[in-house]
Design a protein around this motif. Sequence first.
Motif, PDB file in Angstrom:
ATOM      1  N   LEU A   1      -7.538  -6.378   2.135  1.00  0.00           N
ATOM      2  CA  LEU A   1      -7.949  -5.020   2.509  1.00  0.00           C
ATOM      3  C   LEU A   1      -9.386  -5.011   3.034  1.00  0.00           C
ATOM      4  O   LEU A   1      -9.716  -4.249   3.951  1.00  0.00           O
ATOM      5  CB  LEU A   1      -7.814  -4.071   1.318  1.00  0.00           C
ATOM      6  N   ALA A   2     -10.238  -5.871   2.478  1.00  0.00           N
ATOM      7  CA  ALA A   2     -11.629  -5.942   2.927  1.00  0.00           C
ATOM      8  C   ALA A   2     -11.723  -6.372   4.390  1.00  0.00           C
ATOM      9  O   ALA A   2     -12.621  -5.925   5.116  1.00  0.00           O
ATOM     10  CB  ALA A   2     -12.425  -6.891   2.036  1.00  0.00           C
ATOM     11  N   THR A   3     -10.769  -7.195   4.839  1.00  0.00           N
ATOM     12  CA  THR A   3     -10.801  -7.658   6.229  1.00  0.00           C
ATOM     13  C   THR A   3     -10.508  -6.533   7.212  1.00  0.00           C
ATOM     14  O   THR A   3     -10.803  -6.666   8.402  1.00  0.00           O
ATOM     15  CB  THR A   3      -9.797  -8.816   6.478  1.00  0.00           C
TER      16      THR A   3
ATOM     17  N   GLY B   1       5.492   2.104   1.302  1.00  0.00           N
ATOM     18  CA  GLY B   1       5.504   0.701   1.714  1.00  0.00           C
ATOM     19  C   GLY B   1       5.625  -0.226   0.516  1.00  0.00           C
ATOM     20  O   GLY B   1       5.347   0.168  -0.617  1.00  0.00           O
ATOM     21  N   ARG B   2       6.074  -1.435   0.781  1.00  0.00           N
ATOM     22  CA  ARG B   2       6.231  -2.460  -0.254  1.00  0.00           C
ATOM     23  C   ARG B   2       5.624  -3.772   0.247  1.00  0.00           C
ATOM     24  O   ARG B   2       5.724  -4.091   1.422  1.00  0.00           O
ATOM     25  CB  ARG B   2       7.700  -2.715  -0.565  1.00  0.00           C
ATOM     26  N   ALA B   3       5.045  -4.523  -0.700  1.00  0.00           N
ATOM     27  CA  ALA B   3       4.493  -5.821  -0.383  1.00  0.00           C
ATOM     28  C   ALA B   3       5.005  -6.804  -1.438  1.00  0.00           C
ATOM     29  O   ALA B   3       4.555  -6.783  -2.580  1.00  0.00           O
ATOM     30  CB  ALA B   3       2.962  -5.759  -0.388  1.00  0.00           C
TER      31      ALA B   3
ATOM     32  N   VAL C   1      -2.832  -1.216   6.486  1.00  0.00           N
ATOM     33  CA  VAL C   1      -2.902  -1.368   5.028  1.00  0.00           C
ATOM     34  C   VAL C   1      -1.670  -2.099   4.516  1.00  0.00           C
ATOM     35  O   VAL C   1      -1.764  -3.005   3.683  1.00  0.00           O
ATOM     36  CB  VAL C   1      -3.070   0.009   4.344  1.00  0.00           C
ATOM     37  N   SER C   2      -0.505  -1.720   5.012  1.00  0.00           N
ATOM     38  CA  SER C   2       0.741  -2.369   4.593  1.00  0.00           C
ATOM     39  C   SER C   2       0.719  -3.855   4.926  1.00  0.00           C
ATOM     40  O   SER C   2       1.096  -4.681   4.096  1.00  0.00           O
ATOM     41  CB  SER C   2       1.942  -1.697   5.263  1.00  0.00           C
ATOM     42  N   ARG C   3       0.270  -4.184   6.119  1.00  0.00           N
ATOM     43  CA  ARG C   3       0.212  -5.599   6.521  1.00  0.00           C
ATOM     44  C   ARG C   3      -0.769  -6.380   5.652  1.00  0.00           C
ATOM     45  O   ARG C   3      -0.497  -7.510   5.238  1.00  0.00           O
ATOM     46  CB  ARG C   3      -0.153  -5.711   7.990  1.00  0.00           C
TER      47      ARG C   3
ATOM     48  N   GLU D   1       1.863 -11.861  -0.807  1.00  0.00           N
ATOM     49  CA  GLU D   1       2.677 -13.069  -0.623  1.00  0.00           C
ATOM     50  C   GLU D   1       1.932 -14.340  -1.026  1.00  0.00           C
ATOM     51  O   GLU D   1       2.545 -15.391  -1.203  1.00  0.00           O
ATOM     52  CB  GLU D   1       3.199 -13.168   0.807  1.00  0.00           C
ATOM     53  N   SER D   2       0.623 -14.235  -1.231  1.00  0.00           N
ATOM     54  CA  SER D   2      -0.148 -15.412  -1.658  1.00  0.00           C
ATOM     55  C   SER D   2      -0.077 -15.635  -3.176  1.00  0.00           C
ATOM     56  O   SER D   2      -0.615 -16.615  -3.679  1.00  0.00           O
ATOM     57  CB  SER D   2      -1.612 -15.269  -1.224  1.00  0.00           C
ATOM     58  N   VAL D   3       0.609 -14.733  -3.890  1.00  0.00           N
ATOM     59  CA  VAL D   3       0.717 -14.820  -5.349  1.00  0.00           C
ATOM     60  C   VAL D   3       2.194 -14.867  -5.735  1.00  0.00           C
ATOM     61  O   VAL D   3       2.997 -14.085  -5.216  1.00  0.00           O
ATOM     62  CB  VAL D   3       0.040 -13.598  -6.018  1.00  0.00           C
ATOM     63  N   SER D   4       2.553 -15.767  -6.629  1.00  0.00           N
ATOM     64  CA  SER D   4       3.940 -15.846  -7.104  1.00  0.00           C
ATOM     65  C   SER D   4       4.255 -14.700  -8.048  1.00  0.00           C
ATOM     66  O   SER D   4       3.374 -14.211  -8.761  1.00  0.00           O
ATOM     67  CB  SER D   4       4.175 -17.167  -7.840  1.00  0.00           C
ATOM     68  N   SER D   5       5.513 -14.291  -8.069  1.00  0.00           N
ATOM     69  CA  SER D   5       5.926 -13.229  -8.990  1.00  0.00           C
ATOM     70  C   SER D   5       5.744 -13.711 -10.437  1.00  0.00           C
ATOM     71  O   SER D   5       5.740 -14.905 -10.709  1.00  0.00           O
ATOM     72  CB  SER D   5       7.371 -12.816  -8.724  1.00  0.00           C
TER      73      SER D   5
END
Length: 189
Positions: A115-117, A184-186, A60-62, A69-73
């Motif tokens: 998450l769906a993957t 965890g953090r993403a 889940v964390s991964r 990471e695919s979205v900018s802050s």
Amino acid sequence: MNVTRCFIAMAVTDEVKRRAQNLIDKLAASNADVKWVEPDNMHITLSFLGDITPEETIDVSRAAMRGAESVSSFDFMIGGVGAFPDITRPRTIWLGMTQGHDAFCQMQHAIAEELATIGYPETARKYHPHLSIGRIKRLSSQVERLTELLEEHAEFEAGVSPAMEANIYASQLERRGPKYTLIGRAELG
């Protein structure tokens, strides 16, 4: 089997929490039977995962990290007050998002796709980013007064928060209510 109830959420600033608590204090004057959210537990849910094992926590964390990471802050503004299913029949009372809504939905979708993957299917309901501040425990005549107060504070503004990382939390139900532990953090890209 050892499992933990988990969810992924975005934290909000202490200032947003303080302002939300000030609004809660005003809404509580209705005397409606509401379980108000404690400031330490305020967050914006991105995905509810349910019970997961320690091994699944790693996956889940991964997945959350890949999605985030695919979205900018970005910054988002919490404002406006409403209720699910609607303001005349409130069950959950929430603060909405007046700025950053589209970016927030994009981030949620990116994480949900990842998450769906790994076997966590996306919900069929349209995502509505919100900060829950209370849940009606029992309908009573005071709910009408609560609805009036919600209408009076429809333009409420809680402030701006930065979206820099999605957090993975474990939830443990205790006597006084839920206790959330960051596991965890993403980080956003």
